[in-house]
Design a protein around this motif. Structure first.
Motif, PDB file in Angstrom:
ATOM      1  N   LEU A   9     -10.874  -6.029   5.432  1.00 56.01           N
ATOM      2  CA  LEU A   9      -9.643  -5.477   5.972  1.00 56.01           C
ATOM      3  C   LEU A   9      -9.216  -4.366   5.036  1.00 56.01           C
ATOM      4  N   ASN A  10      -8.948  -3.219   5.591  1.00 54.34           N
ATOM      5  CA  ASN A  10      -8.571  -2.092   4.747  1.00 54.34           C
ATOM      6  C   ASN A  10      -7.079  -2.108   4.469  1.00 54.34           C
ATOM      7  N   TYR A  11      -6.748  -1.989   3.201  1.00 50.23           N
ATOM      8  CA  TYR A  11      -5.366  -1.884   2.762  1.00 50.23           C
ATOM      9  C   TYR A  11      -5.115  -0.453   2.337  1.00 50.23           C
ATOM     10  N   ARG A  12      -3.842  -0.081   2.279  1.00 50.51           N
ATOM     11  CA  ARG A  12      -3.490   1.237   1.750  1.00 50.51           C
ATOM     12  C   ARG A  12      -3.593   1.196   0.233  1.00 50.51           C
ATOM     13  N   CYS A  13      -4.040   2.288  -0.338  1.00 56.17           N
ATOM     14  CA  CYS A  13      -4.123   2.383  -1.791  1.00 56.17           C
ATOM     15  C   CYS A  13      -2.705   2.448  -2.349  1.00 56.17           C
ATOM     16  N   PRO A  14      -2.318   1.489  -3.195  1.00 59.87           N
ATOM     17  CA  PRO A  14      -0.955   1.493  -3.726  1.00 59.87           C
ATOM     18  C   PRO A  14      -0.650   2.695  -4.604  1.00 59.87           C
ATOM     19  N   ASP A  47      -4.206  -8.302  -6.160  1.00 59.83           N
ATOM     20  CA  ASP A  47      -3.563  -7.185  -6.849  1.00 59.83           C
ATOM     21  C   ASP A  47      -3.106  -6.124  -5.856  1.00 59.83           C
ATOM     22  N   VAL A  48      -3.944  -5.817  -4.880  1.00 58.64           N
ATOM     23  CA  VAL A  48      -3.600  -4.812  -3.878  1.00 58.64           C
ATOM     24  C   VAL A  48      -2.425  -5.282  -3.031  1.00 58.64           C
ATOM     25  N   LYS A  49      -2.431  -6.548  -2.633  1.00 59.30           N
ATOM     26  CA  LYS A  49      -1.320  -7.089  -1.839  1.00 59.30           C
ATOM     27  C   LYS A  49      -0.012  -7.043  -2.619  1.00 59.30           C
ATOM     28  N   GLU A  50      -0.073  -7.374  -3.892  1.00 65.26           N
ATOM     29  CA  GLU A  50       1.121  -7.363  -4.737  1.00 65.26           C
ATOM     30  C   GLU A  50       1.704  -5.955  -4.854  1.00 65.26           C
ATOM     31  N   LYS A  51       0.847  -4.979  -5.077  1.00 62.87           N
ATOM     32  CA  LYS A  51       1.316  -3.596  -5.231  1.00 62.87           C
ATOM     33  C   LYS A  51       1.773  -3.005  -3.900  1.00 62.87           C
ATOM     34  N   ASN A  52       1.138  -3.407  -2.798  1.00 59.25           N
ATOM     35  CA  ASN A  52       1.599  -2.944  -1.491  1.00 59.25           C
ATOM     36  C   ASN A  52       2.954  -3.539  -1.139  1.00 59.25           C
ATOM     37  N   GLN A  53       3.233  -4.738  -1.634  1.00 55.72           N
ATOM     38  CA  GLN A  53       4.550  -5.337  -1.419  1.00 55.72           C
ATOM     39  C   GLN A  53       5.626  -4.510  -2.126  1.00 55.72           C
ATOM     40  N   ALA A  55       5.534  -1.306  -2.444  1.00 50.97           N
ATOM     41  CA  ALA A  55       5.742  -0.142  -1.582  1.00 50.97           C
ATOM     42  C   ALA A  55       6.606  -0.509  -0.383  1.00 50.97           C
ATOM     43  N   ARG A  56       6.419  -1.702   0.158  1.00 50.34           N
ATOM     44  CA  ARG A  56       7.276  -2.143   1.259  1.00 50.34           C
ATOM     45  C   ARG A  56       8.726  -2.247   0.803  1.00 50.34           C
ATOM     46  N   PHE A  57       8.941  -2.697  -0.425  1.00 50.12           N
ATOM     47  CA  PHE A  57      10.293  -2.777  -0.970  1.00 50.12           C
ATOM     48  C   PHE A  57      10.907  -1.383  -1.073  1.00 50.12           C
ATOM     49  N   ARG A  58      10.111  -0.418  -1.437  1.00 46.14           N
ATOM     50  CA  ARG A  58      10.608   0.949  -1.590  1.00 46.14           C
ATOM     51  C   ARG A  58      11.086   1.530  -0.263  1.00 46.14           C
ATOM     52  N   TYR A  59      10.380   1.233   0.833  1.00 38.38           N
ATOM     53  CA  TYR A  59      10.679   1.812   2.136  1.00 38.38           C
ATOM     54  C   TYR A  59      11.358   0.831   3.083  1.00 38.38           C
ATOM     55  N   ARG A  60      11.978  -0.230   2.571  1.00 36.53           N
ATOM     56  CA  ARG A  60      12.517  -1.285   3.425  1.00 36.53           C
ATOM     57  C   ARG A  60      13.616  -0.803   4.360  1.00 36.53           C
ATOM     58  N   ASN A  61      14.415   0.167   3.969  1.00 34.21           N
ATOM     59  CA  ASN A  61      15.524   0.641   4.800  1.00 34.21           C
ATOM     60  C   ASN A  61      15.261   2.009   5.415  1.00 34.21           C
ATOM     61  N   MET A  62      14.028   2.415   5.488  1.00 36.54           N
ATOM     62  CA  MET A  62      13.721   3.756   5.959  1.00 36.54           C
ATOM     63  C   MET A  62      14.126   3.954   7.424  1.00 36.54           C
ATOM     64  N   LEU A  63      13.967   2.958   8.264  1.00 33.87           N
ATOM     65  CA  LEU A  63      14.276   3.105   9.675  1.00 33.87           C
ATOM     66  C   LEU A  63      15.696   2.645  10.024  1.00 33.87           C
ATOM     67  N   LYS A  64      16.449   2.200   9.053  1.00 35.49           N
ATOM     68  CA  LYS A  64      17.810   1.741   9.295  1.00 35.49           C
ATOM     69  C   LYS A  64      18.752   2.943   9.317  1.00 35.49           C
ATOM     70  N   ARG A  65      19.621   2.973  10.315  1.00 34.47           N
ATOM     71  CA  ARG A  65      20.573   4.076  10.434  1.00 34.47           C
ATOM     72  C   ARG A  65      21.912   3.648   9.862  1.00 34.47           C
ATOM     73  N   TYR A  66      22.407   4.409   8.913  1.00 34.50           N
ATOM     74  CA  TYR A  66      23.695   4.144   8.294  1.00 34.50           C
ATOM     75  C   TYR A  66      24.748   5.018   8.967  1.00 34.50           C
ATOM     76  N   THR A  67      25.801   4.358   9.466  1.00 31.45           N
ATOM     77  CA  THR A  67      26.861   5.111  10.139  1.00 31.45           C
ATOM     78  C   THR A  67      28.162   5.102   9.330  1.00 31.45           C
ATOM     79  N   THR A  68      28.316   4.119   8.444  1.00 29.19           N
ATOM     80  CA  THR A  68      29.508   4.078   7.592  1.00 29.19           C
ATOM     81  C   THR A  68      29.087   3.974   6.144  1.00 29.19           C
TER      82      THR A  68
END
Length: 70
Positions: A9-14, A47-53, A55-68
């Protein structure tokens, strides 16, 4: 990005993903580790799964829209 099918299974390079590059990693069956063709990163699946996690933490709110802003 499409999976190339060279490994389990291919993972993204962290390392590349933290620099906003979306590069798939490849699996080496002999060494039982993943490696990146673009940079020199190699690591086990855990190790790859840990580092990809991280990256997920970094982009966790990327699709959330803030109105206030409070």
């Amino acid at each position: 990005m499409a999976q190339s099918g060279k490994g389990k299974l291919n993972y993204r390079c962290p390392s590349c993903f933290m620099r906003d590059l979306d590069i798939d990693m490849f699996y080496d069956k002999e060494k039982e580790e993943y490696y990146c063709l673009r940079c020199c990163y190699t690591g086990t699946e855990e190790d790859v799964k840990e580092k990809n996690q991280m990256a997920r933490f970094r982009y966790r709110n990327m699709l959330k829209r803030y109105t206030t802003f409070e």
